[in-house]
Write a protein that holds these residues in place. Structure first.
Motif, PDB file in Angstrom:
ATOM      1  N   GLN A 165     -41.944 -12.168  76.236  1.00 10.49           N
ATOM      2  CA  GLN A 165     -40.828 -12.911  75.668  1.00 10.49           C
ATOM      3  C   GLN A 165     -40.697 -14.432  76.396  1.00 10.49           C
ATOM      4  O   GLN A 165     -40.497 -15.479  75.487  1.00 10.49           O
ATOM      5  N   ILE A 166     -41.051 -14.542  77.459  1.00 10.58           N
ATOM      6  CA  ILE A 166     -40.661 -15.793  78.192  1.00 10.58           C
ATOM      7  C   ILE A 166     -42.011 -16.613  77.923  1.00 10.58           C
ATOM      8  O   ILE A 166     -41.876 -17.839  77.740  1.00 10.58           O
ATOM      9  N   LEU A 167     -43.060 -16.270  77.698  1.00 13.83           N
ATOM     10  CA  LEU A 167     -44.340 -16.970  77.385  1.00 13.83           C
ATOM     11  C   LEU A 167     -44.171 -17.710  76.206  1.00 13.83           C
ATOM     12  O   LEU A 167     -44.538 -18.512  75.743  1.00 13.83           O
ATOM     13  N   VAL A 168     -43.743 -16.418  75.210  1.00 17.59           N
ATOM     14  CA  VAL A 168     -43.470 -17.148  73.607  1.00 17.59           C
ATOM     15  C   VAL A 168     -42.545 -18.206  73.644  1.00 17.59           C
ATOM     16  O   VAL A 168     -42.804 -19.077  72.949  1.00 17.59           O
ATOM     17  N   ARG A 169     -41.437 -18.072  74.505  1.00 12.34           N
ATOM     18  CA  ARG A 169     -40.390 -19.282  74.310  1.00 12.34           C
ATOM     19  C   ARG A 169     -40.699 -20.498  75.028  1.00 12.34           C
ATOM     20  O   ARG A 169     -40.629 -21.473  74.426  1.00 12.34           O
ATOM     21  N   LEU A 170     -41.516 -20.352  76.025  1.00 11.96           N
ATOM     22  CA  LEU A 170     -42.292 -21.522  76.610  1.00 11.96           C
ATOM     23  C   LEU A 170     -43.254 -22.140  75.732  1.00 11.96           C
ATOM     24  O   LEU A 170     -43.506 -23.331  75.428  1.00 11.96           O
TER      25      LEU A 170
ATOM     26  N   LEU B 153     -52.554 -31.850  86.206  1.00 12.31           N
ATOM     27  CA  LEU B 153     -52.259 -30.555  86.088  1.00 12.31           C
ATOM     28  C   LEU B 153     -50.860 -30.049  86.453  1.00 12.31           C
ATOM     29  O   LEU B 153     -50.372 -30.517  87.438  1.00 12.31           O
ATOM     30  N   LEU B 154     -50.348 -29.341  85.763  1.00 14.62           N
ATOM     31  CA  LEU B 154     -48.820 -28.890  85.773  1.00 14.62           C
ATOM     32  C   LEU B 154     -48.657 -27.409  85.835  1.00 14.62           C
ATOM     33  O   LEU B 154     -49.236 -26.709  84.670  1.00 14.62           O
ATOM     34  N   LEU B 155     -48.423 -26.908  87.194  1.00 11.75           N
ATOM     35  CA  LEU B 155     -48.628 -25.384  87.273  1.00 11.75           C
ATOM     36  C   LEU B 155     -47.173 -24.988  87.637  1.00 11.75           C
ATOM     37  O   LEU B 155     -46.453 -25.385  88.300  1.00 11.75           O
ATOM     38  N   GLY B 156     -47.006 -23.745  87.012  1.00 15.78           N
ATOM     39  CA  GLY B 156     -45.984 -22.969  87.188  1.00 15.78           C
ATOM     40  C   GLY B 156     -45.994 -21.417  87.084  1.00 15.78           C
ATOM     41  O   GLY B 156     -46.875 -21.259  86.153  1.00 15.78           O
ATOM     42  N   HIS B 157     -45.153 -20.545  87.519  1.00 15.88           N
ATOM     43  CA  HIS B 157     -45.072 -19.219  87.158  1.00 15.88           C
ATOM     44  C   HIS B 157     -43.715 -18.756  86.756  1.00 15.88           C
ATOM     45  O   HIS B 157     -42.668 -19.195  86.986  1.00 15.88           O
ATOM     46  N   CYS B 158     -43.956 -17.806  85.820  1.00 19.23           N
ATOM     47  CA  CYS B 158     -42.994 -17.246  85.147  1.00 19.23           C
ATOM     48  C   CYS B 158     -42.495 -15.829  85.615  1.00 19.23           C
ATOM     49  O   CYS B 158     -41.335 -15.189  85.189  1.00 19.23           O
ATOM     50  N   ASP B 159     -43.022 -15.231  86.346  1.00 19.00           N
ATOM     51  CA  ASP B 159     -42.974 -13.915  87.005  1.00 19.00           C
ATOM     52  C   ASP B 159     -42.101 -14.111  88.289  1.00 19.00           C
ATOM     53  O   ASP B 159     -41.904 -15.013  88.726  1.00 19.00           O
TER      54      ASP B 159
ATOM     55  N   PRO C 234     -51.407 -34.552  80.600  1.00 21.74           N
ATOM     56  CA  PRO C 234     -50.742 -33.682  81.204  1.00 21.74           C
ATOM     57  C   PRO C 234     -51.458 -32.180  80.653  1.00 21.74           C
ATOM     58  O   PRO C 234     -51.178 -31.954  79.017  1.00 21.74           O
ATOM     59  N   VAL C 235     -51.809 -31.264  81.425  1.00 23.74           N
ATOM     60  CA  VAL C 235     -52.287 -30.273  81.146  1.00 23.74           C
ATOM     61  C   VAL C 235     -51.412 -29.219  81.670  1.00 23.74           C
ATOM     62  O   VAL C 235     -51.029 -29.332  82.987  1.00 23.74           O
ATOM     63  N   VAL C 236     -50.829 -28.046  81.123  1.00 25.84           N
ATOM     64  CA  VAL C 236     -49.866 -27.149  81.452  1.00 25.84           C
ATOM     65  C   VAL C 236     -50.850 -25.624  81.735  1.00 25.84           C
ATOM     66  O   VAL C 236     -51.310 -25.280  80.964  1.00 25.84           O
ATOM     67  N   LEU C 237     -50.211 -25.224  82.729  1.00 18.75           N
ATOM     68  CA  LEU C 237     -50.758 -23.473  82.970  1.00 18.75           C
ATOM     69  C   LEU C 237     -49.458 -22.841  83.531  1.00 18.75           C
ATOM     70  O   LEU C 237     -48.967 -23.413  84.700  1.00 18.75           O
ATOM     71  N   PHE C 238     -48.975 -22.000  82.849  1.00 15.06           N
ATOM     72  CA  PHE C 238     -47.704 -21.154  83.315  1.00 15.06           C
ATOM     73  C   PHE C 238     -48.391 -19.817  83.400  1.00 15.06           C
ATOM     74  O   PHE C 238     -48.668 -19.191  82.483  1.00 15.06           O
ATOM     75  N   ASN C 239     -48.582 -19.238  84.688  1.00 14.30           N
ATOM     76  CA  ASN C 239     -48.747 -17.895  84.812  1.00 14.30           C
ATOM     77  C   ASN C 239     -47.863 -16.944  85.183  1.00 14.30           C
ATOM     78  O   ASN C 239     -46.647 -17.017  85.317  1.00 14.30           O
TER      79      ASN C 239
END
Length: 383
Positions: free
Chosen positions: A40-45, A83-89, A142-147
């Motif tokens: 759900q959160i990855l789909v929203r992002l 690179l822009l890094l963040g985590h949703c967990d 800008p390249v984004v990775l949300f893990n």
């Protein structure tokens, strides 16, 4: 100075929208060890990035929720990457909201994961929105990775992070800053995990105790040796955090086990402590030690390229009327990984307090300011 003012004015005008997105993200409970909660959160992002003109891919995980990758659709192929890094967990179990509801009160926004680090995810989205809305262009793509597995060691996302870090000029990690005054994290301790298993000899504790070799007693000797490796002045900590062993009170314990956490400030100390732990020898006869582990996340050190990026952030903050300071974090993040390959700045999130604690919150007035800082960093050209 004019650019900084324009960006901050825009983001101040978007504060309500920023808080709305952040609240929505916090309401999407996303514990690391429940992969099905991450969709759900990855789909929203992903939706937010798509609306910004980003090409996105959601990569499923085998045992985690996977990660989200994004880059501009209209990227220039030979343009450098940042690179822009963040985590949703989060560390919070499902239904934590019942006890820790999302609340805004007296300049604070509270809720599970708001500080660590869903505020950082919101910053990424709105920094990119500000640049686009004001007709500006980031100096590097800008390249984004949300893990979704950072809180459990980025088990599955680390290969992708390494791959992107190798081809990036710099990496910005949107973890929370240090302390309530919001120090940026310019160094992080490396961390390791070791498991020590002791194999002794079982015997009846009343009838034939002399025929046994107690694995728990042996483990007690090993614990003392491990604690002797602590050197707080050098920032070396060796902690035996879990022990178990034995089968019954009336049996000489045939087995025991300890799990050890190690923190170091530099790679040399990490190598030295690893060698010491793996080289431990039994104190009692007829005992076998089985030792596994190592330094899983190397230290993020204050090297020249990281310090150069810190000085850039310090200068950009002054344009926003902010006096930034830096600090060392005892915990690790994905910044430890990117720092091996590229200039890295961590702790760019929103000041607050309570990471992994029930009082977790951010200061709402800092949300536009810290997002403006990120936008200015994205606009800053390579040296």
């Amino acid at each position: 100075m004019k650019t900084a003012g324009n960006i901050l004015n825009y983001l101040n005008s978007q504060e309500a929208a920023m808080k709305l997105l952040l609240k929505d993200l916090v309401l999407m409970e996303s514990p690391s060890r429940e992969p099905n909660t991450q969709t759900q959160i990855l789909v929203r992002l992903e939706k937010e990035l798509n609306e910004l003109g980003f090409f996105t891919m959601r990569m499923p995980g085998r045992n985690t929720g996977g990660f989200l990758y994004g880059r501009p659709d209209n990227r220039k192929k030979n343009k450098p990457i940042q690179l822009l890094l963040g985590h949703c967990d989060t560390v919070w179990k499902r239904n934590t909201l019942a006890e820790m509801p999302v609340m805004e009160h007296e300049g604070k926004l509270k809720g599970p994961g708001v500080y660590d680090m869903k505020a950082g995810l919101t910053q990424v989205i709105f920094a990119l929105k500000a640049i686009r809305a004001l007709g500006m262009e980031a100096s590097m793509t800008p390249v984004v990775l949300f893990n979704s597995d950072e809180e459990i060691g980025s088990i599955e996302s680390t290969p992708a992070i390494k791959k992107l870090a190798r081809i990036s000029e710099r990496a910005y990690v949107l973890e929370p800053p240090l302390d309530m005054d919001g120090k940026l994290k310019t160094a992080r301790k490396g961390l390791g995990r070791f498991t020590i298993k002791v194999h002794g000899i079982a015997a009846h504790a009343g009838l034939d105790p002399g025929k046994g070799v107690n694995a728990i007693v042996e483990l007690s000797h090993q614990v003392q040796q491990l604690y002797a490796m602590n050197d707080f002045e050098k920032g070396i900590t060796v902690n035996v955090g879990m022990i178990e062993g034995g089968v019954s009170a009336n049996v000489v314990a045939p087995e025991s086990r300890a799990v050890v956490d190690v923190r170091v400030e530099n790679s040399e100390d990490g190598d030295r402590i690893t060698e010491k732990i793996l080289g431990l020898k039994p104190s009692l006869p007829d005992v076998k030690l089985e030792i596994e582990g190592g330094i899983g996340r190397p230290p993020m050190e204050r090297n020249a390229r990281n310090q150069e990026l810190w000085k850039l952030a310090q200068a950009k903050a002054l344009c926003l009327g902010m006096n930034l300071s830096e600090g060392l974090a005892g915990g690790g993040s994905d910044g430890n990984t990117t720092s091996m390959y590229t200039a890295t700045l961590d702790g760019l999130g929103v000041p607050g307090d309570g990471a992994h604690a029930t009082h977790e919150f951010i200061f709402t007035d800092q949300l536009p300011k810290r997002t403006a800082l990120l936008a200015l960093l994205l606009l800053a050209g390579p040296k």
